[in-house]
Design a protein around this motif. Sequence first.
Motif, PDB file in Angstrom:
ATOM      1  N   TYR A 108       0.818  -1.212   0.000  1.00 40.10           N
ATOM      2  CA  TYR A 108       0.000   0.000   0.000  1.00 40.10           C
ATOM      3  C   TYR A 108       0.851   1.262   0.000  1.00 40.10           C
ATOM      4  O   TYR A 108       0.515   2.257  -0.656  1.00 40.10           O
ATOM      5  CB  TYR A 108      -0.915  -0.012   1.218  1.00 40.10           C
ATOM      6  CG  TYR A 108      -1.968   1.074   1.205  1.00 40.10           C
ATOM      7  CD1 TYR A 108      -2.912   1.148   0.182  1.00 40.10           C
ATOM      8  CD2 TYR A 108      -2.025   2.016   2.220  1.00 40.10           C
ATOM      9  CE1 TYR A 108      -3.877   2.137   0.167  1.00 40.10           C
ATOM     10  CE2 TYR A 108      -2.993   3.012   2.216  1.00 40.10           C
ATOM     11  CZ  TYR A 108      -3.911   3.062   1.186  1.00 40.10           C
ATOM     12  OH  TYR A 108      -4.872   4.051   1.177  1.00 40.10           O
ATOM     13  N   LEU A 109       1.956   1.236   0.710  1.00 42.07           N
ATOM     14  CA  LEU A 109       2.786   2.433   0.851  1.00 42.07           C
ATOM     15  C   LEU A 109       3.470   2.827  -0.453  1.00 42.07           C
ATOM     16  O   LEU A 109       3.742   4.009  -0.683  1.00 42.07           O
ATOM     17  CB  LEU A 109       3.842   2.212   1.937  1.00 42.07           C
ATOM     18  CG  LEU A 109       4.765   3.394   2.257  1.00 42.07           C
ATOM     19  CD1 LEU A 109       3.968   4.577   2.801  1.00 42.07           C
ATOM     20  CD2 LEU A 109       5.846   2.968   3.243  1.00 42.07           C
ATOM     21  N   GLY A 110       3.748   1.855  -1.318  1.00 44.23           N
ATOM     22  CA  GLY A 110       4.539   2.111  -2.514  1.00 44.23           C
ATOM     23  C   GLY A 110       4.053   3.279  -3.345  1.00 44.23           C
ATOM     24  O   GLY A 110       4.840   4.083  -3.846  1.00 44.23           O
ATOM     25  N   ARG A 111       2.738   3.415  -3.492  1.00 43.92           N
ATOM     26  CA  ARG A 111       2.176   4.493  -4.330  1.00 43.92           C
ATOM     27  C   ARG A 111       2.512   5.870  -3.758  1.00 43.92           C
ATOM     28  O   ARG A 111       2.669   6.841  -4.504  1.00 43.92           O
ATOM     29  CB  ARG A 111       0.673   4.327  -4.455  1.00 43.92           C
ATOM     30  CG  ARG A 111      -0.122   4.690  -3.209  1.00 43.92           C
ATOM     31  CD  ARG A 111      -1.540   4.170  -3.220  1.00 43.92           C
ATOM     32  NE  ARG A 111      -1.567   2.724  -3.065  1.00 43.92           N
ATOM     33  CZ  ARG A 111      -2.689   2.007  -3.075  1.00 43.92           C
ATOM     34  NH1 ARG A 111      -3.844   2.613  -3.299  1.00 43.92           N
ATOM     35  NH2 ARG A 111      -2.642   0.699  -2.902  1.00 43.92           N
ATOM     36  N   TYR A 112       2.609   5.967  -2.447  1.00 43.51           N
ATOM     37  CA  TYR A 112       2.897   7.253  -1.815  1.00 43.51           C
ATOM     38  C   TYR A 112       4.373   7.630  -1.907  1.00 43.51           C
ATOM     39  O   TYR A 112       4.714   8.816  -1.881  1.00 43.51           O
ATOM     40  CB  TYR A 112       2.455   7.232  -0.357  1.00 43.51           C
ATOM     41  CG  TYR A 112       0.961   7.090  -0.192  1.00 43.51           C
ATOM     42  CD1 TYR A 112       0.105   8.135  -0.526  1.00 43.51           C
ATOM     43  CD2 TYR A 112       0.404   5.904   0.278  1.00 43.51           C
ATOM     44  CE1 TYR A 112      -1.274   8.008  -0.382  1.00 43.51           C
ATOM     45  CE2 TYR A 112      -0.970   5.769   0.424  1.00 43.51           C
ATOM     46  CZ  TYR A 112      -1.805   6.821   0.091  1.00 43.51           C
ATOM     47  OH  TYR A 112      -3.166   6.688   0.223  1.00 43.51           O
ATOM     48  N   LEU A 113       5.222   6.624  -2.018  1.00 39.09           N
ATOM     49  CA  LEU A 113       6.652   6.897  -2.113  1.00 39.09           C
ATOM     50  C   LEU A 113       7.047   7.410  -3.491  1.00 39.09           C
ATOM     51  O   LEU A 113       8.209   7.754  -3.719  1.00 39.09           O
ATOM     52  CB  LEU A 113       7.451   5.646  -1.750  1.00 39.09           C
ATOM     53  CG  LEU A 113       7.258   5.169  -0.305  1.00 39.09           C
ATOM     54  CD1 LEU A 113       8.123   3.954  -0.026  1.00 39.09           C
ATOM     55  CD2 LEU A 113       7.541   6.280   0.701  1.00 39.09           C
ATOM     56  N   PHE A 129       9.596  12.608   4.893  1.00 37.93           N
ATOM     57  CA  PHE A 129      10.294  11.518   5.586  1.00 37.93           C
ATOM     58  C   PHE A 129      11.774  11.840   5.773  1.00 37.93           C
ATOM     59  O   PHE A 129      12.347  11.593   6.844  1.00 37.93           O
ATOM     60  CB  PHE A 129      10.140  10.209   4.807  1.00 37.93           C
ATOM     61  CG  PHE A 129       8.760   9.621   4.853  1.00 37.93           C
ATOM     62  CD1 PHE A 129       8.006   9.667   6.015  1.00 37.93           C
ATOM     63  CD2 PHE A 129       8.208   9.008   3.735  1.00 37.93           C
ATOM     64  CE1 PHE A 129       6.726   9.121   6.062  1.00 37.93           C
ATOM     65  CE2 PHE A 129       6.942   8.461   3.765  1.00 37.93           C
ATOM     66  CZ  PHE A 129       6.197   8.518   4.931  1.00 37.93           C
ATOM     67  N   LEU A 130      12.387  12.389   4.747  1.00 38.88           N
ATOM     68  CA  LEU A 130      13.805  12.742   4.865  1.00 38.88           C
ATOM     69  C   LEU A 130      13.999  13.821   5.921  1.00 38.88           C
ATOM     70  O   LEU A 130      14.977  13.783   6.682  1.00 38.88           O
ATOM     71  CB  LEU A 130      14.340  13.207   3.505  1.00 38.88           C
ATOM     72  CG  LEU A 130      14.338  12.155   2.392  1.00 38.88           C
ATOM     73  CD1 LEU A 130      14.811  12.766   1.074  1.00 38.88           C
ATOM     74  CD2 LEU A 130      15.192  10.947   2.750  1.00 38.88           C
ATOM     75  N   THR A 173      16.197   7.965   5.540  1.00 35.20           N
ATOM     76  CA  THR A 173      17.210   8.068   4.502  1.00 35.20           C
ATOM     77  C   THR A 173      16.626   7.720   3.140  1.00 35.20           C
ATOM     78  O   THR A 173      15.506   7.215   3.033  1.00 35.20           O
ATOM     79  CB  THR A 173      18.367   7.116   4.800  1.00 35.20           C
ATOM     80  OG1 THR A 173      17.891   5.752   4.675  1.00 35.20           O
ATOM     81  CG2 THR A 173      18.926   7.330   6.212  1.00 35.20           C
ATOM     82  N   ASP A 174      17.417   7.960   2.104  1.00 34.99           N
ATOM     83  CA  ASP A 174      16.995   7.566   0.759  1.00 34.99           C
ATOM     84  C   ASP A 174      16.720   6.068   0.688  1.00 34.99           C
ATOM     85  O   ASP A 174      15.808   5.622  -0.019  1.00 34.99           O
ATOM     86  CB  ASP A 174      18.061   7.949  -0.265  1.00 34.99           C
ATOM     87  CG  ASP A 174      18.150   9.453  -0.488  1.00 34.99           C
ATOM     88  OD1 ASP A 174      17.134  10.146  -0.283  1.00 34.99           O
ATOM     89  OD2 ASP A 174      19.231   9.936  -0.862  1.00 34.99           O
ATOM     90  N   ALA A 175      17.516   5.287   1.410  1.00 36.82           N
ATOM     91  CA  ALA A 175      17.297   3.835   1.422  1.00 36.82           C
ATOM     92  C   ALA A 175      15.958   3.480   2.066  1.00 36.82           C
ATOM     93  O   ALA A 175      15.294   2.517   1.660  1.00 36.82           O
ATOM     94  CB  ALA A 175      18.443   3.140   2.160  1.00 36.82           C
ATOM     95  N   ASP A 176      15.540   4.250   3.060  1.00 33.64           N
ATOM     96  CA  ASP A 176      14.270   3.977   3.729  1.00 33.64           C
ATOM     97  C   ASP A 176      13.077   4.160   2.805  1.00 33.64           C
ATOM     98  O   ASP A 176      12.055   3.479   2.953  1.00 33.64           O
ATOM     99  CB  ASP A 176      14.092   4.894   4.949  1.00 33.64           C
ATOM    100  CG  ASP A 176      14.972   4.505   6.119  1.00 33.64           C
ATOM    101  OD1 ASP A 176      15.064   3.303   6.411  1.00 33.64           O
ATOM    102  OD2 ASP A 176      15.560   5.411   6.738  1.00 33.64           O
ATOM    103  N   VAL A 177      13.185   5.099   1.859  1.00 35.15           N
ATOM    104  CA  VAL A 177      12.034   5.390   0.993  1.00 35.15           C
ATOM    105  C   VAL A 177      12.128   4.702  -0.368  1.00 35.15           C
ATOM    106  O   VAL A 177      11.323   4.956  -1.259  1.00 35.15           O
ATOM    107  CB  VAL A 177      11.855   6.914   0.804  1.00 35.15           C
ATOM    108  CG1 VAL A 177      11.618   7.585   2.143  1.00 35.15           C
ATOM    109  CG2 VAL A 177      13.052   7.534   0.103  1.00 35.15           C
ATOM    110  N   SER A 194      11.582   0.744   3.731  1.00 35.23           N
ATOM    111  CA  SER A 194      12.311  -0.163   4.625  1.00 35.23           C
ATOM    112  C   SER A 194      11.405  -0.626   5.762  1.00 35.23           C
ATOM    113  O   SER A 194      10.358  -0.029   6.035  1.00 35.23           O
ATOM    114  CB  SER A 194      13.518   0.556   5.212  1.00 35.23           C
ATOM    115  OG  SER A 194      13.097   1.611   6.079  1.00 35.23           O
ATOM    116  N   ASP A 195      11.830  -1.682   6.457  1.00 31.86           N
ATOM    117  CA  ASP A 195      11.093  -2.108   7.647  1.00 31.86           C
ATOM    118  C   ASP A 195      11.017  -0.965   8.657  1.00 31.86           C
ATOM    119  O   ASP A 195       9.992  -0.785   9.330  1.00 31.86           O
ATOM    120  CB  ASP A 195      11.779  -3.316   8.298  1.00 31.86           C
ATOM    121  CG  ASP A 195      11.531  -4.614   7.539  1.00 31.86           C
ATOM    122  OD1 ASP A 195      10.751  -4.603   6.560  1.00 31.86           O
ATOM    123  OD2 ASP A 195      12.127  -5.633   7.936  1.00 31.86           O
TER     124      ASP A 195
END
Length: 291
Positions: free
Chosen positions: A206-211, A220-221, A226-230, A235-236
């Motif tokens: 579900y989150l993918g569309r918002y990222l 978020f940043l 981090t960039d890896a988190d998004v 990320s978990d």
Amino acid sequence: MNDATASLKESVGRYGVWSAALHADTDPGRGRERAEAVAELERLGFGAVWLGGNTSAQDAAPLIEATERIVVGTSIQSVWEHRASEAAAGFAELEVARPGRFLLGLGVSHGPRVEGYSRPYSTMVGYLDDLDKAGMRTGHRVLAALGPKMLDLSRDRAAGAIPYLVTPEHTAQARERLGEGPLLAPEFKVVLDSDPSRARATARAYLGRYLELPNYTRNFLNLGFTDADVADGGSDRLIDAVFAWGDENTIRARVDAFHAAGADHVALQLVEDDMTRLPREGWRKLASLLT
């Protein structure tokens, strides 16, 4: 805090439900089912329902007619797609028929979703100016604010803020920016599943569309991710920050963290594999764990 804001906070209460499935455009033929679902949410003790997607007073009207006290809010009505004069007229019609039952939630949407998107802050200021000219008072509108400038508008030109896809840390920052008076009603996502792999998979899908939307990734940043988190659906660490999952005590504690951070009201969105259905059994479980 003025009397109007205090009354608004009392009306919406501590908990509400956010649902895109309650938006009529998702399936026009399910109007009766949506009305029955909102009537049940009222009986369960929720103070507000928030209509996901680009919604309007027209979407809220049948749900207000089907209930007695619950507040119905748009989350969000896009300032790019609805003229201010029409929004003010829609509010006025509902306010005459059912005073205090409709709350206009406004937002500037996202660049990838709006052709000709530019100067979102100035656009919102102009929109609020037009609402003022049309006679709509600030106490009946709230803004989907993430950054400081939009939070300032929520404080100065509206009744408060309805931030979407945020953390308790953002809520604490928003409360400091708003001060004690304005309504602060963040949205928070819940997966009713205690299996870590399964719950995170549901959340990540579900989150993918918002990222894909820079307003959210930038926020978020700014919060220390981090960039890896998004990347790659989140990320978990990010999933666990913006979704509650686990047993009832864990979910309740996650919701409580928003109130501890300064939220007046939390708009809870149940996330499942099928987001087109009305998760009425899930809403019942959610109500029971919040009591």
